[in-house]
Design a protein around this motif. Sequence first.
Motif, PDB file in Angstrom:
ATOM      1  N   GLU A  56       0.854  -1.143   0.049  1.00 51.55           N
ATOM      2  CA  GLU A  56      -0.063   0.096  -0.120  1.00 51.55           C
ATOM      3  C   GLU A  56       0.830   1.254   0.133  1.00 51.55           C
ATOM      4  OE1 GLU A  56      -2.491  -0.527   3.415  1.00 51.55           O
ATOM      5  OE2 GLU A  56      -3.849  -1.836   2.419  1.00 51.55           O
ATOM      6  N   GLU A  57       2.095   1.220   0.823  1.00 51.01           N
ATOM      7  CA  GLU A  57       2.749   2.323   0.771  1.00 51.01           C
ATOM      8  C   GLU A  57       3.408   2.612  -0.483  1.00 51.01           C
ATOM      9  OE1 GLU A  57       6.852   3.654   3.431  1.00 51.01           O
ATOM     10  OE2 GLU A  57       5.152   2.489   4.272  1.00 51.01           O
ATOM     11  N   MET A  58       3.913   1.601  -1.086  1.00 49.60           N
ATOM     12  CA  MET A  58       4.520   1.382  -2.650  1.00 49.60           C
ATOM     13  C   MET A  58       3.775   2.027  -3.518  1.00 49.60           C
ATOM     14  SD  MET A  58       7.636   0.726  -2.377  1.00 49.60           S
ATOM     15  CE  MET A  58       8.076   0.544  -4.078  1.00 49.60           C
ATOM     16  N   ALA A  59       2.233   1.554  -3.276  1.00 44.45           N
ATOM     17  CA  ALA A  59       1.202   2.340  -4.276  1.00 44.45           C
ATOM     18  C   ALA A  59       1.197   3.845  -3.935  1.00 44.45           C
ATOM     19  CB  ALA A  59      -0.201   1.160  -3.973  1.00 44.45           C
ATOM     20  N   GLN A  60       0.894   4.133  -2.824  1.00 43.52           N
ATOM     21  CA  GLN A  60       0.857   5.440  -2.483  1.00 43.52           C
ATOM     22  C   GLN A  60       2.228   6.361  -2.797  1.00 43.52           C
ATOM     23  OE1 GLN A  60       0.519   6.219   1.765  1.00 43.52           O
ATOM     24  NE2 GLN A  60       0.062   8.310   1.564  1.00 43.52           N
ATOM     25  N   LEU A  61       3.140   5.521  -2.816  1.00 51.50           N
ATOM     26  CA  LEU A  61       4.586   6.405  -3.322  1.00 51.50           C
ATOM     27  C   LEU A  61       4.541   6.465  -4.737  1.00 51.50           C
ATOM     28  CD1 LEU A  61       7.328   5.132  -0.944  1.00 51.50           C
ATOM     29  CD2 LEU A  61       6.363   7.414  -0.975  1.00 51.50           C
ATOM     30  N   LYS A  62       4.113   5.682  -5.610  1.00 46.65           N
ATOM     31  CA  LYS A  62       4.010   5.439  -6.805  1.00 46.65           C
ATOM     32  C   LYS A  62       2.950   6.502  -7.282  1.00 46.65           C
ATOM     33  CE  LYS A  62       3.215   2.675 -10.941  1.00 46.65           C
ATOM     34  NZ  LYS A  62       2.789   1.311 -11.287  1.00 46.65           N
ATOM     35  N   ALA A  63       1.806   6.748  -6.763  1.00 40.78           N
ATOM     36  CA  ALA A  63       0.917   7.732  -6.990  1.00 40.78           C
ATOM     37  C   ALA A  63       1.519   9.254  -6.906  1.00 40.78           C
ATOM     38  CB  ALA A  63      -0.432   7.447  -6.005  1.00 40.78           C
ATOM     39  N   GLU A  64       2.066   9.387  -5.680  1.00 46.47           N
ATOM     40  CA  GLU A  64       2.721  10.583  -5.435  1.00 46.47           C
ATOM     41  C   GLU A  64       4.059  11.054  -6.354  1.00 46.47           C
ATOM     42  OE1 GLU A  64       4.346  10.732  -1.444  1.00 46.47           O
ATOM     43  OE2 GLU A  64       2.016  10.304  -0.454  1.00 46.47           O
ATOM     44  N   ASN A  65       4.479   9.834  -6.785  1.00 50.63           N
ATOM     45  CA  ASN A  65       5.468  10.016  -7.761  1.00 50.63           C
ATOM     46  C   ASN A  65       4.968  10.412  -9.060  1.00 50.63           C
ATOM     47  OD1 ASN A  65       7.868   9.679  -6.007  1.00 50.63           O
ATOM     48  ND2 ASN A  65       7.970   7.443  -6.593  1.00 50.63           N
ATOM     49  N   GLU A  66       3.912   9.935  -9.707  1.00 52.76           N
ATOM     50  CA  GLU A  66       3.357  10.116 -10.708  1.00 52.76           C
ATOM     51  C   GLU A  66       2.652  11.615 -10.790  1.00 52.76           C
ATOM     52  OE1 GLU A  66       0.326   7.178 -11.601  1.00 52.76           O
ATOM     53  OE2 GLU A  66       1.909   5.727 -11.905  1.00 52.76           O
ATOM     54  N   LYS A  67       2.229  11.850  -9.739  1.00 53.18           N
ATOM     55  CA  LYS A  67       1.546  13.178  -9.337  1.00 53.18           C
ATOM     56  C   LYS A  67       2.787  14.331  -9.297  1.00 53.18           C
ATOM     57  CE  LYS A  67      -1.121  16.064  -6.125  1.00 53.18           C
ATOM     58  NZ  LYS A  67      -0.399  17.407  -6.260  1.00 53.18           N
ATOM     59  N   LEU A  68       3.696  14.237  -8.968  1.00 50.61           N
ATOM     60  CA  LEU A  68       5.021  14.857  -9.008  1.00 50.61           C
ATOM     61  C   LEU A  68       5.624  14.973 -10.159  1.00 50.61           C
ATOM     62  CD1 LEU A  68       7.056  13.989  -5.509  1.00 50.61           C
ATOM     63  CD2 LEU A  68       5.921  15.987  -6.070  1.00 50.61           C
ATOM     64  N   LEU A  69       5.528  13.893 -10.939  1.00 45.60           N
ATOM     65  CA  LEU A  69       5.813  13.787 -12.259  1.00 45.60           C
ATOM     66  C   LEU A  69       5.119  14.378 -13.384  1.00 45.60           C
ATOM     67  CD1 LEU A  69       8.191  12.873 -14.289  1.00 45.60           C
ATOM     68  CD2 LEU A  69       6.861  10.681 -14.564  1.00 45.60           C
ATOM     69  N   ALA A  70       3.733  14.616 -13.170  1.00 43.08           N
ATOM     70  CA  ALA A  70       2.892  15.213 -13.750  1.00 43.08           C
ATOM     71  C   ALA A  70       3.003  16.836 -13.501  1.00 43.08           C
ATOM     72  CB  ALA A  70       1.444  14.916 -13.488  1.00 43.08           C
ATOM     73  N   ASP A  71       3.283  17.108 -12.433  1.00 46.08           N
ATOM     74  CA  ASP A  71       3.241  18.404 -11.732  1.00 46.08           C
ATOM     75  C   ASP A  71       4.664  19.160 -12.519  1.00 46.08           C
ATOM     76  OD1 ASP A  71       1.077  18.392 -10.225  1.00 46.08           O
ATOM     77  OD2 ASP A  71       2.220  18.338  -8.263  1.00 46.08           O
ATOM     78  N   ALA A  72       5.674  18.227 -12.371  1.00 51.56           N
ATOM     79  CA  ALA A  72       6.909  18.770 -13.119  1.00 51.56           C
ATOM     80  C   ALA A  72       6.795  18.960 -14.721  1.00 51.56           C
ATOM     81  CB  ALA A  72       8.006  17.642 -12.786  1.00 51.56           C
ATOM     82  N   ARG A  73       6.052  18.072 -15.281  1.00 53.31           N
ATOM     83  CA  ARG A  73       5.687  18.251 -16.639  1.00 53.31           C
ATOM     84  C   ARG A  73       4.898  19.442 -16.847  1.00 53.31           C
ATOM     85  NH1 ARG A  73       4.458  11.944 -17.519  1.00 53.31           N
ATOM     86  NH2 ARG A  73       6.616  11.339 -17.964  1.00 53.31           N
ATOM     87  N   LEU A  74       3.898  19.755 -16.292  1.00 54.41           N
ATOM     88  CA  LEU A  74       3.241  20.847 -16.254  1.00 54.41           C
ATOM     89  C   LEU A  74       4.133  21.996 -16.066  1.00 54.41           C
ATOM     90  CD1 LEU A  74      -0.213  20.007 -14.602  1.00 54.41           C
ATOM     91  CD2 LEU A  74       0.313  20.292 -17.116  1.00 54.41           C
ATOM     92  N   GLU A  75       4.908  22.075 -14.943  1.00 54.66           N
ATOM     93  CA  GLU A  75       5.876  23.261 -14.801  1.00 54.66           C
ATOM     94  C   GLU A  75       7.004  23.417 -15.815  1.00 54.66           C
ATOM     95  OE1 GLU A  75       8.875  24.684 -11.294  1.00 54.66           O
ATOM     96  OE2 GLU A  75       7.750  22.997 -11.048  1.00 54.66           O
ATOM     97  N   ARG A  76       7.277  22.461 -16.478  1.00 58.58           N
ATOM     98  CA  ARG A  76       8.316  22.411 -17.730  1.00 58.58           C
ATOM     99  C   ARG A  76       7.584  22.933 -18.767  1.00 58.58           C
ATOM    100  NH1 ARG A  76       9.043  17.042 -20.506  1.00 58.58           N
ATOM    101  NH2 ARG A  76       6.919  17.839 -21.221  1.00 58.58           N
ATOM    102  N   ASP A  77       6.379  22.552 -18.970  1.00 56.03           N
ATOM    103  CA  ASP A  77       5.593  23.142 -20.193  1.00 56.03           C
ATOM    104  C   ASP A  77       5.218  24.572 -20.236  1.00 56.03           C
ATOM    105  OD1 ASP A  77       5.409  20.710 -21.422  1.00 56.03           O
ATOM    106  OD2 ASP A  77       3.409  20.207 -20.675  1.00 56.03           O
ATOM    107  N   GLN A  78       5.067  25.163 -18.580  1.00 55.74           N
ATOM    108  CA  GLN A  78       4.647  26.357 -18.600  1.00 55.74           C
ATOM    109  C   GLN A  78       6.063  27.107 -18.684  1.00 55.74           C
ATOM    110  OE1 GLN A  78       1.765  27.892 -17.923  1.00 55.74           O
ATOM    111  NE2 GLN A  78       2.771  29.664 -18.075  1.00 55.74           N
TER     112      GLN A  78
END
Length: 164
Positions: A56-78
């Motif tokens: 469960e913790e790994m799934a949560q970390l994976k979700a957080e990592n995906e969210k951080l990656l998506a945020d980083a992509r949005l920031e990069r695009d901006q």
Amino acid sequence: MDLITPGFGLIFWQAVVFLIVVFILGKFAWKPILKSLKDREDSIDEALNEAKNAKEEMAQLKAENEKLLADARLERDQILKDATAAANKIREEAREEAGKISAKMVEDAKTTIQNEKKAALTEVKNQVAELSLLVAEKLIKKNLEEDKAQKALVDDFVKDLNVN
């Protein structure tokens, strides 16, 4: 056939010995064995729970990592969009500045040409005036050598003055 069917006494003593062995095993061996089995079962359950929690913790970390990656992509695009907009703005400002500079240079060139043209025309007029004066002076000297011609010229000037 005695070996195949045992006697009553043998069965009785075997049952008594069996019960004694069961009692001794129950008193001294079964409790530790059952306790160790229970401990092993508890440790396996605990390990399974820890594995489940880790999953469960790994799934949560994976979700957080995906969210951080998506945020980083949005920031990069901006950032890329902002950089592109800034580059376009700088390019447009440079074009405008170059246009202003070239317009100023053309205007300065026109002004310089006009000034030089006026200076050249003034110089030509001065030269024409000097030449005209020289020609007029030579003609007047030649024509006014006689007194009669001088009097006629003075009379013409006086008439011109009265008319004006």
